[in-house]
Write a protein that holds these residues in place. Structure first.
Motif, PDB file in Angstrom:
ATOM      1  N   SER A  29      78.689  69.995  58.417  1.00 53.81           N
ATOM      2  CA  SER A  29      78.550  71.024  57.379  1.00 53.81           C
ATOM      3  C   SER A  29      78.837  70.479  55.983  1.00 53.81           C
ATOM      4  O   SER A  29      78.167  70.849  55.018  1.00 53.81           O
ATOM      5  CB  SER A  29      79.453  72.208  57.742  1.00 53.81           C
ATOM      6  OG  SER A  29      80.130  72.670  56.630  1.00 53.81           O
ATOM      7  N   ILE A  30      79.800  69.572  55.842  1.00 55.07           N
ATOM      8  CA  ILE A  30      80.077  69.097  54.467  1.00 55.07           C
ATOM      9  C   ILE A  30      79.152  67.951  54.046  1.00 55.07           C
ATOM     10  O   ILE A  30      78.792  67.834  52.891  1.00 55.07           O
ATOM     11  CB  ILE A  30      81.562  68.719  54.234  1.00 55.07           C
ATOM     12  CG1 ILE A  30      81.963  67.474  55.012  1.00 55.07           C
ATOM     13  CG2 ILE A  30      82.494  69.871  54.497  1.00 55.07           C
ATOM     14  CD1 ILE A  30      83.274  66.895  54.483  1.00 55.07           C
ATOM     15  N   THR A  83      83.396  73.761  45.654  1.00 56.51           N
ATOM     16  CA  THR A  83      83.016  73.591  47.070  1.00 56.51           C
ATOM     17  C   THR A  83      83.803  74.607  47.894  1.00 56.51           C
ATOM     18  O   THR A  83      84.963  74.902  47.601  1.00 56.51           O
ATOM     19  CB  THR A  83      83.277  72.143  47.568  1.00 56.51           C
ATOM     20  OG1 THR A  83      84.594  71.761  47.193  1.00 56.51           O
ATOM     21  CG2 THR A  83      82.282  71.152  46.999  1.00 56.51           C
ATOM     22  N   ALA A  84      83.158  75.099  48.929  1.00 54.27           N
ATOM     23  CA  ALA A  84      83.694  76.231  49.688  1.00 54.27           C
ATOM     24  C   ALA A  84      84.804  75.802  50.660  1.00 54.27           C
ATOM     25  O   ALA A  84      84.870  74.642  51.066  1.00 54.27           O
ATOM     26  CB  ALA A  84      82.544  76.862  50.479  1.00 54.27           C
ATOM     27  N   SER A 111      85.551  77.436  43.799  1.00 58.00           N
ATOM     28  CA  SER A 111      84.402  78.130  44.402  1.00 58.00           C
ATOM     29  C   SER A 111      84.702  79.603  44.661  1.00 58.00           C
ATOM     30  O   SER A 111      85.814  79.966  45.061  1.00 58.00           O
ATOM     31  CB  SER A 111      84.047  77.456  45.723  1.00 58.00           C
ATOM     32  OG  SER A 111      83.149  78.252  46.461  1.00 58.00           O
ATOM     33  N   MET A 113      83.747  80.844  47.153  1.00 52.18           N
ATOM     34  CA  MET A 113      83.994  80.817  48.604  1.00 52.18           C
ATOM     35  C   MET A 113      85.293  80.075  48.935  1.00 52.18           C
ATOM     36  O   MET A 113      85.445  79.563  50.056  1.00 52.18           O
ATOM     37  CB  MET A 113      82.831  80.132  49.330  1.00 52.18           C
ATOM     38  CG  MET A 113      81.465  80.403  48.786  1.00 52.18           C
ATOM     39  SD  MET A 113      80.759  81.900  49.404  1.00 52.18           S
ATOM     40  CE  MET A 113      80.331  81.403  51.022  1.00 52.18           C
ATOM     41  N   TYR A 134      79.211  83.387  42.831  1.00 52.23           N
ATOM     42  CA  TYR A 134      77.928  83.756  43.429  1.00 52.23           C
ATOM     43  C   TYR A 134      77.789  85.242  43.201  1.00 52.23           C
ATOM     44  O   TYR A 134      78.657  86.020  43.626  1.00 52.23           O
ATOM     45  CB  TYR A 134      77.928  83.485  44.933  1.00 52.23           C
ATOM     46  CG  TYR A 134      77.621  82.053  45.319  1.00 52.23           C
ATOM     47  CD1 TYR A 134      76.443  81.444  44.898  1.00 52.23           C
ATOM     48  CD2 TYR A 134      78.491  81.324  46.119  1.00 52.23           C
ATOM     49  CE1 TYR A 134      76.154  80.129  45.257  1.00 52.23           C
ATOM     50  CE2 TYR A 134      78.205  80.014  46.481  1.00 52.23           C
ATOM     51  CZ  TYR A 134      77.030  79.428  46.037  1.00 52.23           C
ATOM     52  OH  TYR A 134      76.738  78.128  46.396  1.00 52.23           O
ATOM     53  N   THR A 160      76.485  80.062  39.889  1.00 53.89           N
ATOM     54  CA  THR A 160      75.554  79.220  40.653  1.00 53.89           C
ATOM     55  C   THR A 160      74.309  80.032  40.954  1.00 53.89           C
ATOM     56  O   THR A 160      74.379  81.112  41.553  1.00 53.89           O
ATOM     57  CB  THR A 160      76.220  78.716  41.942  1.00 53.89           C
ATOM     58  OG1 THR A 160      77.353  77.934  41.563  1.00 53.89           O
ATOM     59  CG2 THR A 160      75.266  77.853  42.767  1.00 53.89           C
ATOM     60  N   LYS A 233      74.816  76.940  36.866  1.00 56.50           N
ATOM     61  CA  LYS A 233      74.783  75.750  37.732  1.00 56.50           C
ATOM     62  C   LYS A 233      73.572  75.829  38.658  1.00 56.50           C
ATOM     63  O   LYS A 233      73.421  76.825  39.390  1.00 56.50           O
ATOM     64  CB  LYS A 233      76.072  75.678  38.561  1.00 56.50           C
ATOM     65  CG  LYS A 233      76.094  74.581  39.620  1.00 56.50           C
ATOM     66  CD  LYS A 233      77.465  74.455  40.256  1.00 56.50           C
ATOM     67  CE  LYS A 233      77.542  73.381  41.319  1.00 56.50           C
ATOM     68  NZ  LYS A 233      76.910  73.739  42.591  1.00 56.50           N
ATOM     69  N   GLY A 289      75.688  65.666  41.672  1.00 50.12           N
ATOM     70  CA  GLY A 289      74.756  65.200  42.707  1.00 50.12           C
ATOM     71  C   GLY A 289      74.783  63.687  42.804  1.00 50.12           C
ATOM     72  O   GLY A 289      74.181  63.000  41.977  1.00 50.12           O
ATOM     73  N   GLY A 290      75.525  63.171  43.775  1.00 43.66           N
ATOM     74  CA  GLY A 290      75.487  61.729  44.042  1.00 43.66           C
ATOM     75  C   GLY A 290      76.419  60.875  43.214  1.00 43.66           C
ATOM     76  O   GLY A 290      76.336  59.647  43.285  1.00 43.66           O
ATOM     77  N   GLY A 311      81.397  66.417  44.141  1.00 39.99           N
ATOM     78  CA  GLY A 311      81.550  67.326  45.275  1.00 39.99           C
ATOM     79  C   GLY A 311      82.160  66.663  46.490  1.00 39.99           C
ATOM     80  O   GLY A 311      83.380  66.642  46.679  1.00 39.99           O
ATOM     81  N   LEU A 315      86.187  66.211  48.754  1.00 41.55           N
ATOM     82  CA  LEU A 315      86.470  66.775  50.085  1.00 41.55           C
ATOM     83  C   LEU A 315      86.929  65.681  51.045  1.00 41.55           C
ATOM     84  O   LEU A 315      87.824  65.891  51.865  1.00 41.55           O
ATOM     85  CB  LEU A 315      85.222  67.485  50.628  1.00 41.55           C
ATOM     86  CG  LEU A 315      84.695  68.619  49.747  1.00 41.55           C
ATOM     87  CD1 LEU A 315      83.447  69.247  50.375  1.00 41.55           C
ATOM     88  CD2 LEU A 315      85.767  69.684  49.518  1.00 41.55           C
TER      89      LEU A 315
HETATM   90  C1  LIG Z   1      80.732  71.320  51.573  1.00 44.96           C
HETATM   91  C2  LIG Z   1      80.135  71.772  50.261  1.00 44.96           C
HETATM   92  C3  LIG Z   1      80.371  73.057  49.829  1.00 44.96           C
HETATM   93  C4  LIG Z   1      79.824  73.490  48.622  1.00 44.96           C
HETATM   94  N1  LIG Z   1      80.124  74.739  48.180  1.00 44.96           N
HETATM   95  C5  LIG Z   1      79.659  75.159  46.987  1.00 44.96           C
HETATM   96  C6  LIG Z   1      80.033  76.417  46.474  1.00 44.96           C
HETATM   97  O1  LIG Z   1      80.803  77.149  47.080  1.00 44.96           O
HETATM   98  N2  LIG Z   1      79.507  76.767  45.276  1.00 44.96           N
HETATM   99  C7  LIG Z   1      78.658  75.969  44.570  1.00 44.96           C
HETATM  100  O2  LIG Z   1      78.212  76.329  43.487  1.00 44.96           O
HETATM  101  N3  LIG Z   1      78.300  74.757  45.021  1.00 44.96           N
HETATM  102  C8  LIG Z   1      78.793  74.328  46.208  1.00 44.96           C
HETATM  103  N4  LIG Z   1      78.476  73.074  46.652  1.00 44.96           N
HETATM  104  C9  LIG Z   1      77.682  72.181  45.802  1.00 44.96           C
HETATM  105  C10 LIG Z   1      78.598  71.371  44.853  1.00 44.96           C
HETATM  106  O3  LIG Z   1      79.163  72.191  43.872  1.00 44.96           O
HETATM  107  C11 LIG Z   1      77.846  70.254  44.130  1.00 44.96           C
HETATM  108  O4  LIG Z   1      76.724  70.792  43.494  1.00 44.96           O
HETATM  109  C12 LIG Z   1      77.422  69.089  45.029  1.00 44.96           C
HETATM  110  O5  LIG Z   1      78.347  68.875  46.071  1.00 44.96           O
HETATM  111  C13 LIG Z   1      77.302  67.821  44.192  1.00 44.96           C
HETATM  112  O6  LIG Z   1      76.852  66.756  44.961  1.00 44.96           O
HETATM  113  P1  LIG Z   1      77.793  65.630  45.616  1.00 44.96           P
HETATM  114  O7  LIG Z   1      78.424  66.265  46.802  1.00 44.96           O
HETATM  115  O8  LIG Z   1      76.817  64.569  45.946  1.00 44.96           O
HETATM  116  O9  LIG Z   1      78.808  65.210  44.578  1.00 44.96           O
HETATM  117  C14 LIG Z   1      79.005  72.633  47.848  1.00 44.96           C
HETATM  118  C15 LIG Z   1      78.779  71.319  48.297  1.00 44.96           C
HETATM  119  C16 LIG Z   1      79.333  70.888  49.486  1.00 44.96           C
HETATM  120  C17 LIG Z   1      79.089  69.469  49.928  1.00 44.96           C
END
Ligand SMILES: Cc1cc2nc3c(=O)[nH]c(=O)nc-3n(C[C@H](O)[C@H](O)[C@H](O)COP(=O)(O)O)c2cc1C
Ligand SMILES: CCCCCCC(=O)C(=O)O
Length: 360
Positions: A29-30, A83-84, A111, A113, A134, A160, A233, A289-290, A311, A315
């Motif tokens: 999931s992550i 991140t949730a 988040s 979440m 959200y 978001t 976002k 992202g990345g 992100g 974690l």
């Molecule tokens: C496990 C997980 C949960 C996430 N939960 C949310 C969230 O609750 N709200 C949100 O806007 N983005 C969420 N994201 C997206 C992140 O905010 C972010 O855009 C993304 O992880 C960036 O990429 P990276 O993981 O490569 O750094 C989540 C991403 C992951 C991996």
């Protein structure tokens, strides 16, 4: 006090250690993205394709990474992406994350979440906190949530806008379910979305999942209702960036949600230059992202971002070392950024311009 494994030298080294500690479905999931996960891979591949120019013998006296963003003074441009459910990864959940972030003076986006109350997270913070929203099908609840974040001292609202529906095949195949006792506690009490009106042969997306999804009209209403800076976002096109500015966003986050929403979107770093050109400095741009290296941060800043968000690595750090792991991930990235600045002759973030990018 958790011990950081001795073989960790860079943030990517946290990944195998985190995987070892986590249940396979939580890991899926992550780590996972949308569908075939082309965009997840592309977010990394695109950074690797960008080449840098070094500059030598620059005067680096007084060098620093400070900046001002959305009215807040930040020590460095590396933020924690929202991140949730952090309690999936560590028993202390977001309480550990925020302590790690505060130790590194990093701004954290909490988040919607989150698995702990937003007020409890705020009490532990000594660095800036922003709240990610959200838009819920229950709009009155959504506006009350924004008021809670304001009252708890959050410094900005990040809406978001890119994930009303998702397709997470890796997560589905692994059979991911939220364990009993872990939930998005801040969303308790929201009226559930209306039950899907679709009969079996009708679209459950159009008639079901999208019921109550946000539109630009909701962003305009939120803009009018909060005194806090409002960030959007999930911007990936110049057209949406311009629409966001028109509606009054204070900053935009160029993001494909870590490849977790629309598969085969380009890497966010590849989308950034065109968006930066269209926005022409009217509002600050952030990017996620990345990001896995200090050089990635430098590249994002050189191509038009003012700051970045991280992100998954956060974690991984949380799963391995709780608050200490989170702080260590941030420390590694910040130190690498400083090294990259020194090697490209940039004493401040403002000095990082397009000339640090090598062009054939
Ligand atoms: C496990 C997980 C949960 C996430 N939960 C949310 C969230 O609750 N709200 C949100 O806007 N983005 C969420 N994201 C997206 C992140 O905010 C972010 O855009 C993304 O992880 C960036 O990429 P990276 O993981 O490569 O750094 C989540 C991403 C992951 C991996
Ligand atoms: C319908 C989208 C739920 C997403 C929950 C958290 C999140 O954003 C994620 O990427 O995971």
């Amino acid at each position: 006090m958790p011990v950081i494994p001795p073989d960790i030298a860079a943030v990517a080294d946290y990944e195998p250690h985190a995987r070892q500690r986590l249940d396979a479905a939580i890991w899926a999931s992550i780590t996972g993205g949308s569908a075939d996960e082309h965009t997840v891979a592309e977010n990394r591949a695109a950074f690797a394709r960008i080449r840098l120019n070094n500059r030598v013998l620059a005067d680096m006296s007084g060098a620093h990474t400070r900046l001002e963003l959305c009215g807040q003074a930040l020590e460095h441009p590396i933020l924690l992406a929202p991140t949730a459910w952090h309690r999936l990864l560590h028993p202390e959940g977001e309480a550990a994350t925020v302590m790690g972030a505060s130790a590194m003076r990093a701004a954290m986006v909490v988040s919607a979440m989150a698995s702990l109350p937003l007020e409890a997270i705020a009490k532990r913070a000594t660095s800036p906190l922003w709240f990610q929203l959200y838009v819920q099908p229950d709009r009155a609840f959504t506006h009350a949530l924004v008021q809670r974040a304001e009252a708890a001292g959050y410094g900005a609202i990040v809406v978001t806008i890119d994930a009303p529906v998702t397709l997470r095949n890796q997560e589905q195949r692994a059979g991911f379910r939220l364990p009993l006792g872990i939930e998005a506690v801040n969303l308790r009490g929201a009226q559930p979305p209306p039950p899907p009106k679709a009969a079996a042969h009708e679209s459950e997306v159009f008639n079901g999942l999208l019921a109550g999804a946000a539109t630009w009209e909701d962003i305009a209403i939120l803009r009018a209702r909060t005194r806090l800076p409002l960030l959007l976002k999930g911007i990936m096109t110049p057209a949406d960036a311009l629409k966001g500015i028109e509606i009054g966003a204070d900053a935009l986050i160029v993001s494909n949600h870590g490849g977790r929403v629309l598969d085969t979107q380009p890497a966010s770093i590849d989308a950034l230059p065109r968006i930066a050109e269209a926005v022409a400095g009217r509002v600050p741009l952030l990017l996620d992202g990345g990001i896995r290296r200090g050089t990635d941060v430098l590249k994002a800043l050189a191509l038009g971002a003012r700051a970045v968000l991280v992100g998954r690595p956060v974690l991984h750090g949380l799963a391995v070392g709780g608050a200490t792991g989170v702080a260590h991930v941030l420390k590694l990235l910040r130190t690498e950024l400083e090294i990259a600045m020194a090697q490209t002759g940039c004493a401040t973030l403002d000095a990082i311009g397009p000339e640090v990018i090598w062009r054939p």
